[in-house]
Motif scaffolding. Structure first.
Motif, PDB file in Angstrom:
ATOM      1  N   UNK A   1       0.813  -1.227   0.000  1.00  0.00           N
ATOM      2  CA  UNK A   1       0.000   0.000   0.000  1.00  0.00           C
ATOM      3  C   UNK A   1       0.841   1.270   0.000  1.00  0.00           C
ATOM      4  N   UNK A   2       2.148   1.130   0.214  1.00  0.00           N
ATOM      5  CA  UNK A   2       3.040   2.301   0.216  1.00  0.00           C
ATOM      6  C   UNK A   2       3.795   2.442  -1.118  1.00  0.00           C
ATOM      7  N   UNK A   3       3.597   1.503  -2.045  1.00  0.00           N
ATOM      8  CA  UNK A   3       4.361   1.557  -3.307  1.00  0.00           C
ATOM      9  C   UNK A   3       3.765   2.598  -4.235  1.00  0.00           C
ATOM     10  N   UNK A   4       4.638   3.437  -4.796  1.00  0.00           N
ATOM     11  CA  UNK A   4       4.156   4.395  -5.801  1.00  0.00           C
ATOM     12  C   UNK A   4       4.000   3.650  -7.132  1.00  0.00           C
ATOM     13  N   UNK A   5       3.205   4.238  -8.032  1.00  0.00           N
ATOM     14  CA  UNK A   5       3.030   3.634  -9.360  1.00  0.00           C
ATOM     15  C   UNK A   5       4.385   3.563 -10.069  1.00  0.00           C
ATOM     16  N   UNK A   6       5.213   4.595  -9.838  1.00  0.00           N
ATOM     17  CA  UNK A   6       6.527   4.631 -10.504  1.00  0.00           C
ATOM     18  C   UNK A   6       7.431   3.498  -9.997  1.00  0.00           C
ATOM     19  N   UNK A   7       7.404   3.278  -8.668  1.00  0.00           N
ATOM     20  CA  UNK A   7       8.227   2.217  -8.081  1.00  0.00           C
ATOM     21  C   UNK A   7       7.764   0.847  -8.542  1.00  0.00           C
ATOM     22  N   UNK A   8       6.452   0.650  -8.557  1.00  0.00           N
ATOM     23  CA  UNK A   8       5.876  -0.618  -9.046  1.00  0.00           C
ATOM     24  C   UNK A   8       6.341  -0.875 -10.477  1.00  0.00           C
TER      25      UNK A   8
END
Ligand SMILES: CCCCC/C=C/C(=O)SCCNC(=O)CCNC(=O)[C@H](O)C(C)(C)COP(=O)(O)OP(=O)(O)OC[C@H]1O[C@@H](n2cnc3c(N)ncnc32)[C@H](O)[C@@H]1OP(=O)(O)O
Ligand SMILES: NC(=O)C1=CN([C@@H]2O[C@H](COP(=O)(O)OP(=O)(O)OC[C@H]3O[C@@H](n4cnc5c(N)ncnc54)[C@H](OP(=O)(O)O)[C@@H]3O)[C@@H](O)[C@H]2O)C=CC1
Length: 213
Positions: A27-34
């Motif tokens: 739930x803490x992952x950004x779309x960019x990191x994913x």
């Protein structure tokens, strides 16, 4: 691929080993990191396979090995890489069938937790703790080292594996069969079981256990 062909005139083997991730609750992952992790581990693997095939293996055959991970029970704490590696496991099977007629074999290797200086450094100051924490979760009661993964890769690349394709070889000392490192906190958030005699039995044994604690 073009520079390899220019240098060596052929591409017998491809090992998709480059990869990795960072640790984060989903739930803490950004779309960019994913996306960065999916790009590195799934899209990168697909593109390298496609390029090796189109540039050489389609007409001459060859062998591919994809490095994945122990994501068989999900990968809580690293959900992006779990999703990407499971996808590569499946991609391996699709390509094994699509490219069989070209004489291409393609398999995966799924390592357990493997310690090396470079792998540990990716996790900065948390590296030693993170890797040490994993030891009790290995049936071997120690971590593996890269030198215990490379023989499996060499085997799959070699003629000794001529009749193997679309397979995933777990090299994890049984880690994937053992328990997960992820702790689920005590909670009472789960929906109640439906009322009835079985639920009464459930409550009874739970109450008895509680009174003994
Ligand atoms: C003990 C448990 C072990 C578990 C078993 C598995 C072990 C291993 O796999 S060991 C292998 C170790 N090696 C690695 O893990 C390599 C790590 N690095 C990478 O794979 C890549 O650098 C990457 C996929 C993490 C990032 O790729 P890149 O395309 O270079 O993207 P950026 O560095 O620009 O980052 C994009 C974006 O991603 C988010 N992010 C990146 N790092 C972190 C982090 N440490 N924590 C949180 N978020 C992270 C972030 O959103 C980045 O964007 P910006 O915010 O704009 O920087
Ligand atoms: N160690 C472990 O416990 C496990 C590792 N694995 C996987 O095995 C593989 C090898 O890891 P390991 O040797 O342990 O760790 P390392 O960190 O030593 O190796 C990871 C390699 O991947 C490369 N890499 C990372 N991100 C990218 C990217 N975006 N594009 C191109 N290359 C990239 C790194 O390149 P550079 O050096 O240039 O950064 C590095 O050479 C990885 O896919 C890893 O996730 C799987 C399961 C467990």
């Amino acid at each position: 691929m073009a520079s390899t062909l220019k240098l060596h005139g052929r591409i017998d083997f491809l090992v998709n080993n480059g990869g990795g991730q960072f640790s984060s609750p989903a739930n803490m992952m950004s779309a960019k990191g994913w996306k960065a992790v999916i790009d590195t581990n799934l899209n990168g693997t697909f593109l390298c396979c496609r390029e090796a095939y189109n540039a050489w293996m389609k007409d001459h055959g060859g062998v591919i090995v994809n490095i994945i991970a122990d994501m068989w029970k999900g990968f809580p704490g690293m959900a992006h890489t779990g999703a990407a590696r499971a996808a590569v496991d499946n991609l391996t099977k699709s390509l094994a069938i699509e490219w069989a007629h070209s004489g291409v074999r393609i398999n995966s290797v799924a390592p357990g937790t493997i310690i090396s200086k470079t792998a540990m450094e990716n996790y900065k100051e948390y590296g030693p703790t993170l890797f040490k924490m994993s030891v009790p979760f290995s049936p071997a009661k120690r971590l593996g080292v890269p030198e215990e993964i490379s023989p499996a890769v060499c085997f799959l690349l070699s003629p000794a594996a001529n009749y193997i394709t679309g397979a995933t070889l777990k090299v994890d000392a049984g880690q994937s069969l053992y328990h997960s490192i992820w702790e689920i906190p005590e909670h009472d958030a789960w929906p109640e079981a439906p009322e009835g005699e079985n639920t009464d039995v459930l409550r009874e044994i739970m109450d008895k256990t509680k009174s003994k604690l």
